[in-house]
Design an enzyme around this catalytic site. Structure first.
Site, PDB file in Angstrom:
ATOM      1  N   ASP A  57       0.785  -1.166   0.041  1.00 49.84           N
ATOM      2  CA  ASP A  57       0.050  -0.040  -0.110  1.00 49.84           C
ATOM      3  C   ASP A  57       0.876   1.127   0.062  1.00 49.84           C
ATOM      4  O   ASP A  57       2.086   0.775   0.304  1.00 49.84           O
ATOM      5  CB  ASP A  57      -0.622  -0.048   1.207  1.00 49.84           C
ATOM      6  CG  ASP A  57      -1.515   1.278   1.479  1.00 49.84           C
ATOM      7  OD1 ASP A  57      -2.150   1.512   0.649  1.00 49.84           O
ATOM      8  OD2 ASP A  57      -1.418   1.600   2.735  1.00 49.84           O
ATOM      9  N   ASP A 251      -1.116  -0.545   6.156  1.00 47.95           N
ATOM     10  CA  ASP A 251      -1.345   0.132   7.396  1.00 47.95           C
ATOM     11  C   ASP A 251      -2.978  -0.468   7.904  1.00 47.95           C
ATOM     12  O   ASP A 251      -3.233   0.156   9.117  1.00 47.95           O
ATOM     13  CB  ASP A 251      -1.067   1.453   7.651  1.00 47.95           C
ATOM     14  CG  ASP A 251      -1.917   2.318   6.453  1.00 47.95           C
ATOM     15  OD1 ASP A 251      -2.657   1.674   5.773  1.00 47.95           O
ATOM     16  OD2 ASP A 251      -1.685   3.425   6.500  1.00 47.95           O
ATOM     17  N   ASP A 255      -7.403  -0.341   3.668  1.00 50.09           N
ATOM     18  CA  ASP A 255      -6.894  -1.998   2.997  1.00 50.09           C
ATOM     19  C   ASP A 255      -7.022  -3.145   3.925  1.00 50.09           C
ATOM     20  O   ASP A 255      -6.469  -4.046   3.802  1.00 50.09           O
ATOM     21  CB  ASP A 255      -5.504  -1.711   2.429  1.00 50.09           C
ATOM     22  CG  ASP A 255      -4.637  -1.163   3.710  1.00 50.09           C
ATOM     23  OD1 ASP A 255      -4.708  -1.529   4.827  1.00 50.09           O
ATOM     24  OD2 ASP A 255      -3.539  -0.397   3.090  1.00 50.09           O
TER      25      ASP A 255
END
Ligand code: ADP
Ligand code: MG
Length: 355
Positions: A57, A251, A255
């Protein structure tokens, strides 16, 4: 004959295997946790050894997620302090790093009384009632979804657009920094045999491409919603054979679903959300991307040592059983063959801790 049978029995005791295999994994998990890498089970340690695709990410994972407001551009007669005030109030109930930076830049007091209904649109922004006006704060995609006219879509940098009662009020430019060890992490992953490194982000393509090229990332996909990220992970999983794995590092802010879907979900523990720490298979307590190659290295070492022990114990035992079959072994040798092998295997397993 009974004596020979007894000797065989002692040789064939599986202690060395039964003790050293779990001990090897405990060592691996212990060694990893000493480096701030919490692995939630030995199966994930095993899966790490066959990771071929690593997906990162962007915000909060490869970048620090500590945004700073660097510029405010106003439109349609609004002034900067007004735009900032509306934005800060709309973001008051969000825990996204972007929200924190806007609240920080707004020096005044946030009055909760002036905030009405709030709706967070994951991966896009916020819609909130502020002073009885509908304020929308978010990315270009959100403006298009809400049909709000704005003159410029592509602005260099991470930008947050602000609209008040469907009127475009301007945008806030914020900047983030790449984590110091991100570059090194990606280099090491390639060295460890990872074939493909991907970045998925909800941020705009301009910022995404700039960071990806700076870090030498193979593939980058931008402007994604949380569910788009899941689709990409599924695609990457289907591209590999069954024994090769896909790891996702995030994190947890927008996501968490991908963390759950990847073969190995790795979460940033300090910055990350509680949900991320909960769903992840591995948690990095120091939030450093370079912990990803470190954990793969530990996993590989663990596996190597466990296999050494299996082969060593089985080999020695097989040899002695053959000797014993011909009557060439004594009970003393049998005892050494069993306990000795077990001790050597245990000592070997403890080496994992020092990896
Ligand atoms: P990443 O995938 O890089 O971690 P996110 O999915 O967290 O990024 O966010 C994607 C984009 O959505 C952000 O770049 C921003 O434009 C927008 N966004 C998300 N939440 C907010 C918010 N609370 N306020 C403003 N913009 C937001
Ligand atoms: Mg993120």
């Amino acid at each position: 004959c009974l004596y020979r049978a007894l000797i065989m029995l002692v040789f064939s005791c599986p202690c060395a295997l039964v003790i050293s295999i779990p001990l090897g994994y405990f060592g691996g998990i212990g060694g990893a946790s000493r480096r701030g890498i919490l692995v939630k089970g030995s199966n994930y340690l095993d899966a790490l050894t066959s990771v071929k695709t690593v997906v990162f990410d962007k915000t909060g994972t490869l970048t620090k997620g500590e945004f700073k407001v660097s510029e405010i551009v106003t439109k349609n007669g609004y002034d900067k302090s007004e735009v900032l005030k509306y934005a800060a109030h709309a973001e008051a109930n969000s825990n996204h790093p972007i929200a924190q930076s806007i609240i920080e830049a707004f020096s005044g007091e946030i009055s909760q009384d002036s905030i009405g209904d709030v709706n967070e649109i994951a991966g896009q922004g916020m819609e909130a009632e502020v002073e009885n006006k509908i304020v929308i704060v978010g990315n270009d995609k959100l403006l298009h979804n809400k049909n709000i006219k704005h003159d410029k879509c592509v602005i260099e940098g991470t930008v947050v657009h602000v609209t008040v009662d469907s009127k475009y009020a301007g945008y806030i430019v914020i900047s983030d920094m790449i984590k110091e060890d991100a570059m090194q992490a990606i280099k090491e992953l390639k060295k460890l045999g990872v074939k493909k490194i991907v970045m998925l982000t909800g941020d705009n393509a301009f910022v995404a491409k700039r960071i990806a090229s700076e870090l030498n990332i193979d593939e980058v996909y931008a402007e994604l919603l949380p569910e788009d990220k899941v689709n990409y992970i599924e695609k990457f999983i289907s591209e590999l054979s069954k024994k090769d794995k896909v790891a996702f590092v995030g994190d947890g802010i927008n996501d968490a679903p991908v963390l759950a879907r990847a073969d190995v979900g790795i979460a940033m523990g300090a910055l990350g959300s509680d949900a991320a720490v909960e769903t992840a298979d591995i948690v990095l307590m120091n939030d450093t991307p370079s912990s990803v190659p470190t954990s793969i290295r530990i996993a590989k070492k663990t596996r190597r040592i466990v296999w050494q022990n299996i082969l060593f114990a089985l080999g020695v035992k097989l040899l002695f059983i053959i000797f014993a079959g011909f009557g060439l072994a004594t009970m003393w040798e049998a005892v050494f063959g069993d306990m000795g092998v077990a001790l050597i295997a245990i000592l070997n397993a403890t080496r994992v801790l020092k990896s």
